[in-house]
Scaffold this active site. Structure first.
Site, PDB file in Angstrom:
ATOM      1  N   ARG A  23      43.511  47.271  32.949  1.00 13.21           N
ATOM      2  CA  ARG A  23      44.797  46.873  32.366  1.00 13.21           C
ATOM      3  C   ARG A  23      45.540  48.094  31.880  1.00 13.21           C
ATOM      4  O   ARG A  23      44.979  48.895  31.134  1.00 13.21           O
ATOM      5  CB  ARG A  23      44.589  45.932  31.181  1.00 13.21           C
ATOM      6  N   SER A 115      46.174  38.900  31.640  1.00 16.91           N
ATOM      7  CA  SER A 115      45.775  37.772  30.802  1.00 16.91           C
ATOM      8  C   SER A 115      46.824  37.398  29.758  1.00 16.91           C
ATOM      9  O   SER A 115      47.935  37.018  30.081  1.00 16.91           O
ATOM     10  CB  SER A 115      44.429  38.073  30.157  1.00 16.91           C
ATOM     11  N   HIS A 116      46.487  37.594  28.492  1.00 17.58           N
ATOM     12  CA  HIS A 116      47.345  37.193  27.376  1.00 17.58           C
ATOM     13  C   HIS A 116      48.262  38.325  26.931  1.00 17.58           C
ATOM     14  O   HIS A 116      48.999  38.169  25.967  1.00 17.58           O
ATOM     15  CB  HIS A 116      46.449  36.761  26.215  1.00 17.58           C
ATOM     16  N   ASP A 289      47.267  33.753  32.173  1.00 23.40           N
ATOM     17  CA  ASP A 289      46.547  33.492  33.426  1.00 23.40           C
ATOM     18  C   ASP A 289      45.729  32.208  33.383  1.00 23.40           C
ATOM     19  O   ASP A 289      44.984  31.917  34.320  1.00 23.40           O
ATOM     20  CB  ASP A 289      45.655  34.680  33.788  1.00 23.40           C
ATOM     21  N   ASP A 291      43.177  31.070  31.472  1.00 26.25           N
ATOM     22  CA  ASP A 291      41.759  30.900  31.140  1.00 26.25           C
ATOM     23  C   ASP A 291      41.526  30.619  29.656  1.00 26.25           C
ATOM     24  O   ASP A 291      40.485  30.102  29.278  1.00 26.25           O
ATOM     25  CB  ASP A 291      40.904  32.090  31.641  1.00 26.25           C
ATOM     26  N   ARG A 292      42.518  30.940  28.801  1.00 26.19           N
ATOM     27  CA  ARG A 292      42.331  30.659  27.369  1.00 26.19           C
ATOM     28  C   ARG A 292      42.976  29.341  26.975  1.00 26.19           C
ATOM     29  O   ARG A 292      43.937  28.902  27.626  1.00 26.19           O
ATOM     30  CB  ARG A 292      42.999  31.742  26.530  1.00 26.19           C
ATOM     31  N   THR A 356      30.658  40.278  24.159  1.00 24.93           N
ATOM     32  CA  THR A 356      32.014  39.806  24.408  1.00 24.93           C
ATOM     33  C   THR A 356      32.390  40.010  25.881  1.00 24.93           C
ATOM     34  O   THR A 356      32.190  41.092  26.421  1.00 24.93           O
ATOM     35  CB  THR A 356      32.978  40.610  23.516  1.00 24.93           C
ATOM     36  N   GLU A 375      33.868  31.583  23.816  1.00 24.64           N
ATOM     37  CA  GLU A 375      34.111  32.757  22.986  1.00 24.64           C
ATOM     38  C   GLU A 375      35.103  32.357  21.905  1.00 24.64           C
ATOM     39  O   GLU A 375      35.981  31.519  22.129  1.00 24.64           O
ATOM     40  CB  GLU A 375      34.703  33.885  23.810  1.00 24.64           C
ATOM     41  N   SER A 377      37.522  33.898  21.088  1.00 26.05           N
ATOM     42  CA  SER A 377      38.854  34.350  21.501  1.00 26.05           C
ATOM     43  C   SER A 377      39.549  33.302  22.375  1.00 26.05           C
ATOM     44  O   SER A 377      40.204  33.644  23.341  1.00 26.05           O
ATOM     45  CB  SER A 377      38.719  35.668  22.249  1.00 26.05           C
TER      46      SER A 377
HETATM   47  C1  G1P Z   1      39.189  39.892  24.508  1.00 28.27           C
HETATM   48  C2  G1P Z   1      38.315  38.879  23.802  1.00 28.27           C
HETATM   49  C3  G1P Z   1      37.143  38.523  24.672  1.00 28.27           C
HETATM   50  C4  G1P Z   1      37.633  38.037  26.030  1.00 28.27           C
HETATM   51  C5  G1P Z   1      38.572  39.049  26.649  1.00 28.27           C
HETATM   52  C6  G1P Z   1      39.219  38.525  27.924  1.00 28.27           C
HETATM   53  O1  G1P Z   1      38.471  41.064  24.734  1.00 28.27           O
HETATM   54  O2  G1P Z   1      37.889  39.365  22.552  1.00 28.27           O
HETATM   55  O3  G1P Z   1      36.371  37.547  24.039  1.00 28.27           O
HETATM   56  O4  G1P Z   1      36.556  37.822  26.909  1.00 28.27           O
HETATM   57  O5  G1P Z   1      39.618  39.358  25.742  1.00 28.27           O
HETATM   58  O6  G1P Z   1      39.966  37.359  27.697  1.00 28.27           O
HETATM   59  P1  G1P Z   1      38.607  42.353  23.799  1.00 28.27           P
HETATM   60  O7  G1P Z   1      40.064  42.695  23.782  1.00 28.27           O
HETATM   61  O8  G1P Z   1      38.155  41.918  22.446  1.00 28.27           O
HETATM   62  O9  G1P Z   1      37.719  43.375  24.426  1.00 28.27           O
HETATM   63 ZN    ZN Z   2      43.413  35.130  30.100  1.00 26.26          ZN
END
Ligand code: G1P
Ligand code: ZN
Length: 559
Positions: A23, A115-116, A289, A291-292, A356, A375, A377
């Site tokens: 990323r 992702s987010h 995306d 998944d959350r 994680t 998770e 998150s």
């Molecule tokens: C974060 C979340 C983790 C998740 C990942 C991808 O990662 O904490 O649980 O799997 O996003 O969605 P981090 O930024 O903490 O490494």
């Molecule tokens: Zn995501």
């Protein structure tokens, strides 16, 4: 006939995939050959099986997805890939990619998402490789991809190959006398039919539409202008009979409308406000995306992801997929509160605590030892695919509600009454300067591992906590025995309360500090988490000196 061209290139620094793929800012990916180098390295990491293989390609619709899909098509053709399954307009949610890889037994897939993280020209982009099991590539594969990016000298592409992806259909090409096929697929079809197998759609439909005895269950489903929009329309409106008033932000936008597509109380605050102010029984939001997920009940009652996992685990037997396949075991990431552990104990199930990142669940699923995991998150999912799955989680909650006839609040409170409650909060300090954060982690680790720390007492207000365990979490995968070290600093106190501190592995610049706090109460289950956890938060801030190192007196996001 289009033919393969070999282009000379030189390595870029820092093409190391993090928690979930590579990323970076869009502008980094826009550098000449930057994206090409990484795609070529993904294909090279699979060089023994790439010729004639099939790959799935799609992303979350953010800025740059279409351009990168085009590059992947050309570079795949240049490397002898046999066939690509590409989502129409480059759209595929992350769980849909996983579903399609598994359904069509492909070599893997390339997911274009950050992702987010926010999107648009000034924000983030990402590329992630998923393997033939549908799951994110494990560490040894991402390490190999990274190693290849450091020595790359050339990539192979077919610049003259033009393949539109705005309409579904099969496009046949001949590249240097060899066939190459691009099948542009409907992004939602395979996923939606899979959800219909997993859940009892007629039952959820009668919940949402209501019956003579029961008024409609009013949902508000928020795609946050991310990739789930078309999936939400197909599932909630076309299949489950919800109305347009039950969905919001269902058109994917390249910049997510300028918002941060992360379903939590801060970034989905307007959904929270809408549910609070409206006549809604359940609100759900998904990230860029797909998944959350975040689940809230009537009045915007927040269900922590740790509790959500535990509730779904306790009710798994109600879901047709688990009735057919059995429930094999549960798991959570280390920082996730241990609510699900209590359910596992009650049901006599195996429970795993992994680092994680979703990739750590996948071996356990492949080995048939894990059915349901999550998770803190906002990730919840099962072994139906090898990614967390936001829509799946919302449908799972609706299934539990449809079968039990109870509200979100009743389900949650009954759960706490039975199992006790793991209070949980996470503080995120986003985009801090990297060096002081690294120094903070080193200093804290030194302090935690110095003689005398275990057994030491820490007081805040009327509470005193005595350290029982202090370590930097490491994990050995029970299936392949691979080891992941340094996965987060954790201090566990005698009463079971925990402080966890780690640096994010998904940011595209600077450092994001995550502070996780949890504490278990058997009886006092109806308190406010921020109030209940305040003394422990103060101890964590005091021990880590976080405010001094980061210069921040408050977190950016509180969950
Ligand atoms: C974060 C979340 C983790 C998740 C990942 C991808 O990662 O904490 O649980 O799997 O996003 O969605 P981090 O930024 O903490 O490494
Ligand atoms: Zn995501």
């Amino acid at each position: 006939m289009p033919s393969v061209v070999t282009v000379n290139t030189t390595p870029f620094e820092g093409q190391k995939p993090g928690t979930s793929g590579l990323r970076k800012k869009v502008k980094v990916f826009l550098q000449e050959n930057y994206t090409e180098n990484f795609i070529q390295s993904i294909l090279d990491a699979n060089k023994d099986s790439i010729v004639g293989s099939t790959l799935v390609v799609g992303g979350d619709g953010r800025y740059l997805v279409k351009e990168v899909v085009d590059k992947i098509i050309k570079i795949s053709a240049g490397n002898g890939v046999g066939k690509l399954l590409v989502g129409q307009n480059g759209i595929l949610s992350t769980p849909a990619v996983s579903c399609i890889i598994r359904k069509y037994n492909t070599l893997g897939g390339i997911v274009l998402t950050a992702s987010h993280n926010p999107g648009g020209i000034n924000n983030d982009f990402g590329i992630k490789f998923n393997c033939s099991n549908g799951g994110p590539a494990p560490d040894h594969t991402t390490n190999e991809i990274h190693a290849l990016t450091t020595t790359i000298k050339e990539y192979k592409t077919v610049p003259d190959l033009k393949c539109p992806v705005d309409k579904t259909g099969i496009f046949n090409f001949t590249v240097d006398s060899k066939p190459f096929v691009v099948e542009v697929i409907d992004p939602v079809q395979d996923y939606v039919s899979y959800m219909k197998e997993i859940f009892d759609f007629p039952k959820i439909k009668s919940l949402i539409q209501g019956t003579e005895q029961r008024k409609p269950f009013n949902v508000l489903i928020d795609s946050m202008s991310g990739v789930t929009g078309p999936y939400v329309q197909a599932i909630f409106i076309d299949e489950l009979g919800a109305s347009v008033n039950n969905v919001r932000r269902v058109t994917p936008l390249e910049d997510f409308g300028g918002a941060h597509p992360d379903p939590n109380l801060t970034y989905a605050a307007d959904l929270v406000a809408a549910v609070k102010g409206g006549d809604y029984d359940l609100g759900a939001a998904f990230d860029g995306d797909g998944d959350r997920n975040m689940i809230i009940g009537r009045g915007a009652l927040f269900v922590t992801p740790s509790d959500s996992l535990a509730v779904l685990a306790a009710h798994a037997a109600l879901v047709p997929y688990f009735q057919r396949n059995g429930v094999k075991g549960f798991a959570r990431s280390m920082p996730t509160a241990a609510a699900v552990d209590r359910v596992a104990k009650e049901l006599g199930m195996e429970i795993f605590e992994v680092p994680t990142g979703w990739k750590y669940f996948c071996n356990l699923m492949d080995a048939g030892r894990l059915s349901l995991c999550g998770e803190e998150s906002f990730g919840t999912g099962s072994d139906h695919v090898r990614e967390k799955d936001g829509l799946w989680a919302a449908l799972a909650w609706l299934s539990v509600i449809a079968v039990t006839g109870k509200s979100v609040e009743e389900i949650l409170k009954e759960h706490w009454a039975k199992y006790g409650r793991n209070y949980f909060t996470r503080y995120d300090y986003e985009e801090c300067a990297s060096d002081p954060c690294n120094e903070m982690m080193t200093a804290l680790e030194q302090r935690m591992t110095a003689p005398g720390f275990v057994g030491s007492s820490h007081t805040s207000g009327s509470k005193t906590y005595v350290v029982k365990v202090a370590d930097n979490f490491s994990y050995m995968d029970p299936i392949d025995r691979s080891v992941a070290m340094k996965q987060g600093l954790r201090i566990i106190f005698e009463d079971g309360s925990r402080i966890v501190l780690r640096l994010s592995g998904t940011g595209s610049s600077g450092a994001t500090v995550r502070l996780y706090i949890d504490s278990y109460e058997a009886k006092d289950v109806l308190g406010d988490a921020q109030v209940m956890l305040r003394p422990l938060i103060d101890v964590a801030l005091q021990l880590s000196q976080l405010q001094n190192y980061t210069g921040r007196d408050a977190p950016t996001v509180i969950t």
